[in-house]
Design an enzyme around this catalytic site. Structure first.
Site, PDB file in Angstrom:
ATOM      1  N   ASP A 382     -45.278  25.008 -61.487  1.00 48.05           N
ATOM      2  CA  ASP A 382     -46.256  25.315 -60.437  1.00 48.05           C
ATOM      3  C   ASP A 382     -45.729  26.489 -59.591  1.00 48.05           C
ATOM      4  OD1 ASP A 382     -48.232  25.178 -58.532  1.00 48.05           O
ATOM      5  OD2 ASP A 382     -47.817  23.114 -57.909  1.00 48.05           O
ATOM      6  N   LYS A 384     -47.175  29.412 -58.791  1.00 50.88           N
ATOM      7  CA  LYS A 384     -48.160  30.079 -57.922  1.00 50.88           C
ATOM      8  C   LYS A 384     -47.810  31.560 -57.718  1.00 50.88           C
ATOM      9  CE  LYS A 384     -49.536  25.935 -55.303  1.00 50.88           C
ATOM     10  NZ  LYS A 384     -48.462  24.978 -55.588  1.00 50.88           N
ATOM     11  N   ASP A 387     -48.318  38.208 -57.023  1.00 46.07           N
ATOM     12  CA  ASP A 387     -47.906  39.599 -56.786  1.00 46.07           C
ATOM     13  C   ASP A 387     -48.628  40.541 -57.750  1.00 46.07           C
ATOM     14  OD1 ASP A 387     -46.418  41.752 -55.722  1.00 46.07           O
ATOM     15  OD2 ASP A 387     -44.729  40.389 -55.359  1.00 46.07           O
ATOM     16  N   SER A 442     -55.843  21.940 -52.005  1.00 44.63           N
ATOM     17  CA  SER A 442     -56.074  20.595 -51.467  1.00 44.63           C
ATOM     18  C   SER A 442     -55.795  20.520 -49.967  1.00 44.63           C
ATOM     19  CB  SER A 442     -55.160  19.593 -52.180  1.00 44.63           C
ATOM     20  OG  SER A 442     -53.801  19.953 -51.985  1.00 44.63           O
ATOM     21  N   GLN A 504     -51.839  18.104 -46.155  1.00 45.58           N
ATOM     22  CA  GLN A 504     -52.256  17.663 -47.496  1.00 45.58           C
ATOM     23  C   GLN A 504     -53.378  16.648 -47.350  1.00 45.58           C
ATOM     24  OE1 GLN A 504     -52.734  18.255 -50.434  1.00 45.58           O
ATOM     25  NE2 GLN A 504     -51.107  17.534 -51.769  1.00 45.58           N
ATOM     26  N   ARG A 525     -46.129  12.329 -54.658  1.00 48.37           N
ATOM     27  CA  ARG A 525     -45.487  11.261 -53.883  1.00 48.37           C
ATOM     28  C   ARG A 525     -46.049   9.884 -54.193  1.00 48.37           C
ATOM     29  NH1 ARG A 525     -46.056  14.807 -48.483  1.00 48.37           N
ATOM     30  NH2 ARG A 525     -47.532  15.864 -49.865  1.00 48.37           N
TER      31      ARG A 525
HETATM   32  O1  LIG Z   1     -53.821  22.991 -53.769  1.00 51.55           O
HETATM   33  C1  LIG Z   1     -52.728  22.536 -54.140  1.00 51.55           C
HETATM   34  C2  LIG Z   1     -51.965  23.125 -55.137  1.00 51.55           C
HETATM   35  C3  LIG Z   1     -50.798  22.525 -55.529  1.00 51.55           C
HETATM   36  N1  LIG Z   1     -50.379  21.379 -54.958  1.00 51.55           N
HETATM   37  C4  LIG Z   1     -49.119  20.767 -55.463  1.00 51.55           C
HETATM   38  O2  LIG Z   1     -49.414  19.474 -55.968  1.00 51.55           O
HETATM   39  C5  LIG Z   1     -48.401  18.567 -55.605  1.00 51.55           C
HETATM   40  C6  LIG Z   1     -48.992  17.469 -54.754  1.00 51.55           C
HETATM   41  O3  LIG Z   1     -48.012  16.526 -54.408  1.00 51.55           O
HETATM   42  P1  LIG Z   1     -48.332  15.176 -53.584  1.00 51.55           P
HETATM   43  O4  LIG Z   1     -46.999  14.574 -53.328  1.00 51.55           O
HETATM   44  O5  LIG Z   1     -49.178  14.340 -54.486  1.00 51.55           O
HETATM   45  O6  LIG Z   1     -49.028  15.561 -52.326  1.00 51.55           O
HETATM   46  C7  LIG Z   1     -47.318  19.358 -54.931  1.00 51.55           C
HETATM   47  O7  LIG Z   1     -46.394  19.734 -55.920  1.00 51.55           O
HETATM   48  C8  LIG Z   1     -48.027  20.600 -54.433  1.00 51.55           C
HETATM   49  O8  LIG Z   1     -47.184  21.713 -54.413  1.00 51.55           O
HETATM   50  C9  LIG Z   1     -51.105  20.802 -53.987  1.00 51.55           C
HETATM   51  O9  LIG Z   1     -50.767  19.745 -53.437  1.00 51.55           O
HETATM   52  N2  LIG Z   1     -52.284  21.379 -53.592  1.00 51.55           N
END
Ligand SMILES: O=c1ccn([C@@H]2O[C@H](COP(=O)(O)O)[C@@H](O)[C@H]2O)c(=O)[nH]1
EC number: 2.4.2.10
Length: 554
Positions: A382, A384, A387, A442, A504, A525
């Site tokens: 991941d 992201k 650049d 998210s 989040q 998590r």
């Molecule tokens: O929009 C986004 C893009 C990436 N993430 C990634 O997903 C996981 C979510 O982890 P949780 O512990 O379930 O919250 C994390 O690695 C983020 O970097 C995101 O949450 N939202």
């Protein structure tokens, strides 16, 4: 001691023990007390099956609401019938032409939210539902929010069974618990629901109950619309006990000439045509919504996918019966590899943030790749990227992590423009890699919305040889159906809605796969933070997979 006085018509004076002094003093001065279905006044309040009830009526106002305090009596055939009539009378069950949330026109509409305004109905509902589960063994009961909460409360108080409460939204402060109450691991819990259509909302309560260590085997519902919910719950090892299948309600109303045979047949035909798995159904009316078409299966989409990775992933998901990706955001490499081995059988994708780890070298990379082969999952770094093209070429192929060498999938923002896709493609295409574009995020207040999301969708369409899909939240609201080969992966997933204290936001597997139209749930998590990540991964796998099964064409 409460001394009853004669009512206006049939009541006889009666004296009996009353359990609340407060009631005695506040009500005896104002109320007429009538015995109801009296069998044995002395023992009735001790023996709940004896069938004592009181009707309390305001002395000064004949029209004042009747307050009934019936001790539990096993309902008779007549009681069942009178409850159906009462539900019809208060318009909890209506017939006509209703537009459901899904856009479908329905000849029947059931809305049990109003029963809180009718204590006599609430009491009969609770007694009727209790009778359905009298032989079952359970230590607790838990209502599906919100309509079933007062029903569960009534049952709990009447039968002295502890109640648990599921939060619809988990707060991002305090204990952040999805289940409130005194949870004792290993105990059993009866789930109480007012209405079952597909069983999806029942599962939204069952999953968090299981995740705190409770066993759930039985679900009791007032009305089953008979649209396939029972079979779906059965596939999760749950037995549905329904007080009223919709067909029984129809039968009673027809026999009382409240519904004519032609309308009853129309309703029966509607139910037969709208089984879960053949068409989307939903209870809440929303006039403007359009009917949701059923989705193609993962296998069907693999056939038309233009990118090697999305083809591979769609086939893998179908074969392994999982649409679960884990976000393995742990700090140590040791933990990372242990987690991959533990949850490997339940996932399709293992998502990493390699720059979080304490160690990274060729050996660790090799071990992770071996685990991916052993358990048949894809690795998604991941990263992201964000650049210009020439920089991402160097970042993707080289540096400390050499991501393109081991990650089947990586992702990028489209902020720099299409050059970023071209740069990453230059490195990844010949290695058989796939790219996900971040179309939405998210986190609260993110800026990836509207025309930005539309531009991401268009760029993905144009580069389908390398773009495998998206990181998204609400794909069915913006993605054209024209590219079924593109995959949607959604982070921000837990078994209950909620969020953390840094923005989040969490949705449930059902709402992400079934409601928002995504393909893969990404859970971090919620799994690696659980006491038993393997078992929890299995729960997420089941929740994600059943939501998928319910959303695809038969
Ligand atoms: O929009 C986004 C893009 C990436 N993430 C990634 O997903 C996981 C979510 O982890 P949780 O512990 O379930 O919250 C994390 O690695 C983020 O970097 C995101 O949450 N939202």
């Amino acid at each position: 001691m409460l001394q009853g006085t004669p009512g206006r018509s049939t009541a006889r004076p009666i004296t009996f023990n009353f359990y609340s002094a407060a009631w005695q003093s506040s009500y005896s001065r104002h109320l007429v007390v009538e015995p109801r279905r009296l069998q044995s006044p002395k023992s009735a309040l001790d023996n709940r099956s004896a069938g004592l009830g009181l009707s309390l009526q305001h002395k000064d106002s004949p029209k004042a609401r009747l307050v009934t305090m019936a001790a539990y009596t096993k309902p008779t055939e007549k009681d069942y019938e009178s409850l159906v009539l009462r539900l019809h009378e208060i318009q909890a069950v209506k017939f006509g032409d209703f537009k459901l949330k899904s856009g479908i026109q329905s000849p029947v509409y059931i809305d049990l939210r109003a029963i809180v305004s009718y204590p006599d109905v609430m009491q009969q509902v609770a007694a009727t539902m209790w009778a359905k589960v009298e032989g079952c063994k359970f230590d607790n009961l838990c209502g599906v929010p919100y309509t079933a909460l007062p029903i569960a409360t009534t049952m709990s108080l009447e039968h002295n069974v502890p109640m648990l409460m599921r939060r619809k939204e988990v707060k991002d402060y305090g204990t952040r618990k999805a289940i409130e109450g005194n949870v004792k691991e290993g105990e059993t819990c009866l789930v109480v629901e007012d209405l079952v259509t597909s069983g999806a909302s029942v599962m939204e309560t069952v999953d968090p109950l299981k995740s705190v260590g409770l066993q759930v085997k039985d679900v009791v519902v007032l009305i089953d619309r008979e649209q396939g919910g029972e079979a779906r719950l059965q596939s999760h090892g749950l037995q549905l006990h329904s007080a009223f299948p919709l067909s029984l309600i129809l039968q009673v109303l027809v026999s009382h000439k409240l519904v004519d045979e032609a309308l009853a047949n129309k309703v029966r035909a509607f139910i037969a045509d709208n089984q879960v798995g053949t068409q989307q159904s939903n209870q809440a009316p929303a006039p403007a919504a359009a009917a949701k078409p059923k989705r193609q299966s993962y296998e069907q989409r693999a056939e038309v996918a233009k990118n090697a990775v999305s083809k591979q992933l769609l086939n893998l998901m179908a074969k392994k019966k999982t649409n679960l990706a884990i976000a393995a955001d742990v700090a140590s490499t040791k933990q990372l590899l242990a987690l991959a081995d533990q949850v490997g059988p339940h996932i399709c994708v293992f998502k990493t943030h390699v720059d979080i780890l304490d160690t990274w070298n060729a050996e660790v990379q090799g071990e992770l790749q071996s685990l991916a082969e052993k358990h048949d999952f894809l690795i998604f770094e991941d990263r992201k990227f964000a650049d210009i093209g020439s920089t991402v070429v160097a970042q993707y192929s080289g540096g400390l992590y050499r991501i393109a060498d081991w990650a089947h999938i990586t992702n990028a923002h489209l902020v720099p423009g299409p050059g970023i896709i071209q740069g990453l493609k230059q490195v990844g295409l010949e290695k058989g890699r796939g790219l996900l574009l971040l179309a939405e995020m998210s986190s609260k207040g993110h800026l990836a919305t509207g025309s930005y999301t539309q531009a991401v969708a268009a760029a993905a369409e144009e580069h389908q040889d390398f773009v495998a899909g998206f990181i998204s939240q609400t794909p069915s609201s913006w993605q054209p159906q024209s590219s079924p080969g593109l995959i949607h992966m959604t982070p921000g997933v837990q078994l209950a809605k909620g969020g953390d204290n840094l923005g989040q936001q969490y949705n449930t597997p059902q709402s992400v796969i079934g409601g928002a139209g995504s393909d893969v749930i990404i859970v971090g998590r919620g799994i690696y933070g659980a006491s038993d990540p393997r078992e929890t991964a299995q729960q997420y796998q089941e929740a994600g997979w059943s939501a998928y099964l319910a959303s695809v064409s038969a």
